[in-house]
Design a protein around this motif. Structure first.
Motif, PDB file in Angstrom:
ATOM      1  N   ARG A   1      32.906  66.863  34.386  1.00  0.00           N
ATOM      2  CA  ARG A   1      31.569  66.492  34.876  1.00  0.00           C
ATOM      3  C   ARG A   1      30.981  67.600  35.755  1.00  0.00           C
ATOM      4  NH1 ARG A   1      30.188  61.401  33.521  1.00  0.00           N
ATOM      5  NH2 ARG A   1      31.859  59.945  32.978  1.00  0.00           N
ATOM      6  N   SER A   2      31.838  68.308  36.452  1.00  0.00           N
ATOM      7  CA  SER A   2      31.365  69.448  37.241  1.00  0.00           C
ATOM      8  C   SER A   2      30.784  70.523  36.326  1.00  0.00           C
ATOM      9  CB  SER A   2      32.522  70.012  38.066  1.00  0.00           C
ATOM     10  OG  SER A   2      32.121  71.126  38.819  1.00  0.00           O
ATOM     11  N   LYS A   3      31.434  70.762  35.196  1.00  0.00           N
ATOM     12  CA  LYS A   3      30.915  71.732  34.223  1.00  0.00           C
ATOM     13  C   LYS A   3      29.514  71.343  33.764  1.00  0.00           C
ATOM     14  CE  LYS A   3      32.226  71.326  30.010  1.00  0.00           C
ATOM     15  NZ  LYS A   3      33.016  71.322  28.754  1.00  0.00           N
ATOM     16  N   TYR A   4      29.294  70.061  33.525  1.00  0.00           N
ATOM     17  CA  TYR A   4      27.970  69.632  33.077  1.00  0.00           C
ATOM     18  C   TYR A   4      26.887  70.051  34.068  1.00  0.00           C
ATOM     19  CZ  TYR A   4      30.511  66.429  29.899  1.00  0.00           C
ATOM     20  OH  TYR A   4      31.327  65.889  28.940  1.00  0.00           O
ATOM     21  N   ARG A   5      27.210  70.044  35.354  1.00  0.00           N
ATOM     22  CA  ARG A   5      26.231  70.409  36.380  1.00  0.00           C
ATOM     23  C   ARG A   5      26.090  71.919  36.549  1.00  0.00           C
ATOM     24  NH1 ARG A   5      29.283  66.577  39.161  1.00  0.00           N
ATOM     25  NH2 ARG A   5      30.154  68.223  40.502  1.00  0.00           N
ATOM     26  N   LEU A   6      27.215  72.628  36.485  1.00  0.00           N
ATOM     27  CA  LEU A   6      27.234  74.025  36.893  1.00  0.00           C
ATOM     28  C   LEU A   6      27.012  75.012  35.749  1.00  0.00           C
ATOM     29  CD1 LEU A   6      30.248  73.889  39.378  1.00  0.00           C
ATOM     30  CD2 LEU A   6      27.809  73.989  39.944  1.00  0.00           C
ATOM     31  N   LYS A   7      27.334  74.620  34.533  1.00  0.00           N
ATOM     32  CA  LYS A   7      27.180  75.546  33.411  1.00  0.00           C
ATOM     33  C   LYS A   7      25.838  75.289  32.738  1.00  0.00           C
ATOM     34  CE  LYS A   7      29.758  77.731  29.700  1.00  0.00           C
ATOM     35  NZ  LYS A   7      28.617  77.942  28.802  1.00  0.00           N
ATOM     36  N   THR A   8      24.911  76.186  32.980  1.00  0.00           N
ATOM     37  CA  THR A   8      23.526  75.970  32.518  1.00  0.00           C
ATOM     38  C   THR A   8      23.128  76.905  31.383  1.00  0.00           C
ATOM     39  OG1 THR A   8      22.720  77.466  34.240  1.00  0.00           O
ATOM     40  CG2 THR A   8      22.815  75.106  34.775  1.00  0.00           C
ATOM     41  N   THR A   9      24.024  77.810  30.974  1.00  0.00           N
ATOM     42  CA  THR A   9      23.804  78.630  29.787  1.00  0.00           C
ATOM     43  C   THR A   9      24.956  78.380  28.828  1.00  0.00           C
ATOM     44  OG1 THR A   9      24.947  80.542  30.752  1.00  0.00           O
ATOM     45  CG2 THR A   9      22.542  80.385  31.085  1.00  0.00           C
ATOM     46  N   PHE A  10      24.768  78.710  27.548  1.00  0.00           N
ATOM     47  CA  PHE A  10      25.722  78.269  26.530  1.00  0.00           C
ATOM     48  C   PHE A  10      26.023  79.383  25.532  1.00  0.00           C
ATOM     49  CE2 PHE A  10      22.968  74.821  27.994  1.00  0.00           C
ATOM     50  CZ  PHE A  10      23.908  74.086  28.704  1.00  0.00           C
ATOM     51  N   VAL A  11      26.156  80.602  26.048  1.00  0.00           N
ATOM     52  CA  VAL A  11      26.451  81.752  25.192  1.00  0.00           C
ATOM     53  C   VAL A  11      27.811  81.592  24.531  1.00  0.00           C
ATOM     54  CG1 VAL A  11      26.908  84.236  25.190  1.00  0.00           C
ATOM     55  CG2 VAL A  11      24.954  83.330  26.478  1.00  0.00           C
ATOM     56  N   ALA A  12      28.831  81.205  25.295  1.00  0.00           N
ATOM     57  CA  ALA A  12      30.181  81.079  24.748  1.00  0.00           C
ATOM     58  C   ALA A  12      30.241  80.018  23.655  1.00  0.00           C
ATOM     59  CB  ALA A  12      31.166  80.746  25.860  1.00  0.00           C
ATOM     60  N   GLU A  13      29.655  78.867  23.915  1.00  0.00           N
ATOM     61  CA  GLU A  13      29.670  77.791  22.924  1.00  0.00           C
ATOM     62  C   GLU A  13      28.902  78.190  21.662  1.00  0.00           C
ATOM     63  OE1 GLU A  13      29.820  75.727  27.013  1.00  0.00           O
ATOM     64  OE2 GLU A  13      28.858  77.487  26.121  1.00  0.00           O
ATOM     65  N   ALA A  14      27.782  78.890  21.851  1.00  0.00           N
ATOM     66  CA  ALA A  14      27.012  79.345  20.690  1.00  0.00           C
ATOM     67  C   ALA A  14      27.816  80.362  19.881  1.00  0.00           C
ATOM     68  CB  ALA A  14      25.683  79.936  21.134  1.00  0.00           C
ATOM     69  N   PHE A  15      28.543  81.241  20.572  1.00  0.00           N
ATOM     70  CA  PHE A  15      29.400  82.198  19.862  1.00  0.00           C
ATOM     71  C   PHE A  15      30.458  81.461  19.043  1.00  0.00           C
ATOM     72  CE2 PHE A  15      33.430  84.532  19.780  1.00  0.00           C
ATOM     73  CZ  PHE A  15      33.053  85.610  18.979  1.00  0.00           C
ATOM     74  N   LEU A  16      31.107  80.464  19.631  1.00  0.00           N
ATOM     75  CA  LEU A  16      32.118  79.702  18.907  1.00  0.00           C
ATOM     76  C   LEU A  16      31.511  78.976  17.709  1.00  0.00           C
ATOM     77  CD1 LEU A  16      34.171  78.235  21.888  1.00  0.00           C
ATOM     78  CD2 LEU A  16      35.039  79.803  20.135  1.00  0.00           C
ATOM     79  N   GLU A  17      30.312  78.455  17.871  1.00  0.00           N
ATOM     80  CA  GLU A  17      29.640  77.765  16.763  1.00  0.00           C
ATOM     81  C   GLU A  17      29.348  78.728  15.621  1.00  0.00           C
ATOM     82  OE1 GLU A  17      28.378  74.499  14.801  1.00  0.00           O
ATOM     83  OE2 GLU A  17      29.037  74.406  16.889  1.00  0.00           O
ATOM     84  N   VAL A  18      28.855  79.905  15.959  1.00  0.00           N
ATOM     85  CA  VAL A  18      28.561  80.911  14.939  1.00  0.00           C
ATOM     86  C   VAL A  18      29.843  81.378  14.260  1.00  0.00           C
ATOM     87  CG1 VAL A  18      27.755  83.286  14.621  1.00  0.00           C
ATOM     88  CG2 VAL A  18      26.380  81.675  15.948  1.00  0.00           C
ATOM     89  N   PHE A  19      30.886  81.620  15.043  1.00  0.00           N
ATOM     90  CA  PHE A  19      32.147  82.078  14.469  1.00  0.00           C
ATOM     91  C   PHE A  19      32.710  81.054  13.493  1.00  0.00           C
ATOM     92  CE2 PHE A  19      36.818  82.383  14.603  1.00  0.00           C
ATOM     93  CZ  PHE A  19      36.987  83.697  14.183  1.00  0.00           C
ATOM     94  N   ALA A  20      32.663  79.779  13.854  1.00  0.00           N
ATOM     95  CA  ALA A  20      33.151  78.736  12.954  1.00  0.00           C
ATOM     96  C   ALA A  20      32.368  78.739  11.649  1.00  0.00           C
ATOM     97  CB  ALA A  20      33.054  77.369  13.630  1.00  0.00           C
ATOM     98  N   ALA A  21      31.047  78.803  11.749  1.00  0.00           N
ATOM     99  CA  ALA A  21      30.222  78.781  10.544  1.00  0.00           C
ATOM    100  C   ALA A  21      30.503  79.989   9.654  1.00  0.00           C
ATOM    101  CB  ALA A  21      28.743  78.738  10.934  1.00  0.00           C
ATOM    102  N   LEU A  22      30.638  81.168  10.251  1.00  0.00           N
ATOM    103  CA  LEU A  22      30.842  82.383   9.466  1.00  0.00           C
ATOM    104  C   LEU A  22      32.221  82.438   8.818  1.00  0.00           C
ATOM    105  CD1 LEU A  22      29.175  85.078  11.743  1.00  0.00           C
ATOM    106  CD2 LEU A  22      28.240  84.025   9.677  1.00  0.00           C
ATOM    107  N   THR A  23      33.195  81.758   9.411  1.00  0.00           N
ATOM    108  CA  THR A  23      34.540  81.751   8.831  1.00  0.00           C
ATOM    109  C   THR A  23      34.766  80.534   7.939  1.00  0.00           C
ATOM    110  OG1 THR A  23      35.398  80.732  10.877  1.00  0.00           O
ATOM    111  CG2 THR A  23      35.571  83.138  10.666  1.00  0.00           C
ATOM    112  N   GLY A  24      33.729  79.724   7.746  1.00  0.00           N
ATOM    113  CA  GLY A  24      33.784  78.638   6.774  1.00  0.00           C
ATOM    114  C   GLY A  24      34.475  77.385   7.234  1.00  0.00           C
ATOM    115  N   VAL A  25      34.523  77.146   8.545  1.00  0.00           N
ATOM    116  CA  VAL A  25      35.129  75.919   9.057  1.00  0.00           C
ATOM    117  C   VAL A  25      34.077  75.132   9.832  1.00  0.00           C
ATOM    118  CG1 VAL A  25      37.369  77.051   9.146  1.00  0.00           C
ATOM    119  CG2 VAL A  25      35.989  76.925  11.227  1.00  0.00           C
TER     120      VAL A  25
END
Length: 335
Positions: free
Chosen positions: A96-120
């Motif tokens: 819940r602390s992360k929900y408040r303090l993490k206001t950008t999502f570069v890492a998550e977007a990178f993981l999303e792109v990597f998953a899509a590009l590797t076909g998972v």
């Protein structure tokens, strides 16, 4: 200066310029995956569609689809784009602390792109971390004394969620914060190496459902000591085994299980995952562990942080587990 340990082969390493350009494109993904996952996913896809991914990284990701996963179950990417300068989370409730303090999502977007590009396909589980697709390996005060993913102690070699109805095919772990002066490694062993020295009769035995794996009491509900039987090996290299915890129901099975306990120490590859390091793990074809050897900065260990996602090659076999109205959110209960 402490040089981080790395015994893995580096599959791809971003230049600083390439990382920064990619991070700038990913910074356009402004919707939180913790509140609006499906629109977040569409924004991440747009980064690919509009040419925001470096061409050589595109080619690298697509080539990964055709590798021999049994021989190369762990892929290391270094210097990937992540969010910088995120403050430490509240150790009593880091999620819940992360929900408040993490206001950008570069890492998550990178993981999303990597998953899509590797076909998972990245998935969430409604019964784990509020259904978030992206979860944290982050110490929680109440679990500091445990060997769980939220603890400060070593964690035995295991596959993720091996006893659950939905077992991920791939685990992606992206390091966000780690102190190199602490001798804390993420370690991997290939299934083919775990099995390498078993005799034919032992290989036959580990394919039999004569083993059971008690759950980690720090992270699981009490089952009353009832654990279903399962084989350790299916196919040629798909393993379900937790070091020191998987047991045999017969003396012969127990002897093989204890022999397997010894194999990770002989064949493991260790890495100190530094910020921007991604370990993409074939979950059925390898085991991984956290090894805590020497801690010189206890406070840094308490804020060590890795973002993790679970991924499937094909969601089709799990369609009955999908939460109504979603194509990514799973439940352990069959719908």
């Amino acid at each position: 200066m402490t040089i981080p340990l790395c015994e893995l082969t580096i599959g791809y390493e971003f230049s600083d310029a390439g990382r920064d350009a990619f991070a700038a494109a990913l910074a356009g993904v402004i919707l939180s995956p913790y509140k609006f996952y499906e629109p977040f996913r569409r924004q991440a896809s747009a980064v690919v569609d509009t040419g925001g991914v470096p061409e050589d990284f595109l080619a690298f990701c697509r080539a990964l689809r055709d590798r021999d996963r049994a021989q190369e179950p762990v892929v290391l990417v270094r210097n990937a784009p992540i969010d910088r300068d995120v403050p430490p989370f509240d150790p009593d409730d880091p999620v819940r602390s992360k929900y408040r303090l993490k206001t950008t999502f570069v890492a998550e977007a990178f993981l999303e792109v990597f998953a899509a590009l590797t076909g998972v396909t990245a998935i969430g589980n409604i019964d784990i971390a509020y259904g978030d697709v992206y979860n944290d390996i982050y110490p929680k005060r109440s679990a500091w004394h445990t060997h769980s993913s939220k603890g400060l102690l070593s964690q035995p070699f295991h596959k993720d969620l091996g006893s659950q109805p939905i077992v991920p095919d791939h685990i992606h772990m992206l390091s966000m914060r780690c102190a190199p002066e602490n001798d804390v490694c993420t370690s991997f062993v290939r299934s083919v190496d775990m099995l390498r020295e078993l005799r034919e009769d032992e290989l036959d035995l580990v394919r039999e459902p004569v083993f059971f794996t008690p759950a980690d009491p720090a992270t699981s509900y009490d089952t009353g000591g009832v654990y279903p039987s399962h084989p350790i090996l299916t196919g040629t290299a798909r393993m379900r085994f937790t070091q020191g915890r998987t047991r045999g129901r017969t003396p012969e099975a127990e002897a093989v299980a204890r022999r397997l306990d010894e194999q990770p120490g002989r064949f493991r590859k260790r890495v100190q995952l530094m910020p921007g390091d991604l370990a993409a793990v074939s979950n059925h074809l390898s085991l991984h562990a956290r090894e805590v050897h020497e801690v010189r900065d206890e406070e840094a260990l308490r804020t060590r942080w890795i973002i993790k996602s679970a991924n499937l090659d094909d969601t089709g076999p799990y369609r009955r587990h999908l939460v109504a109205g979603t194509d990514y959110l799973m439940s352990d209960e069959v719908a």
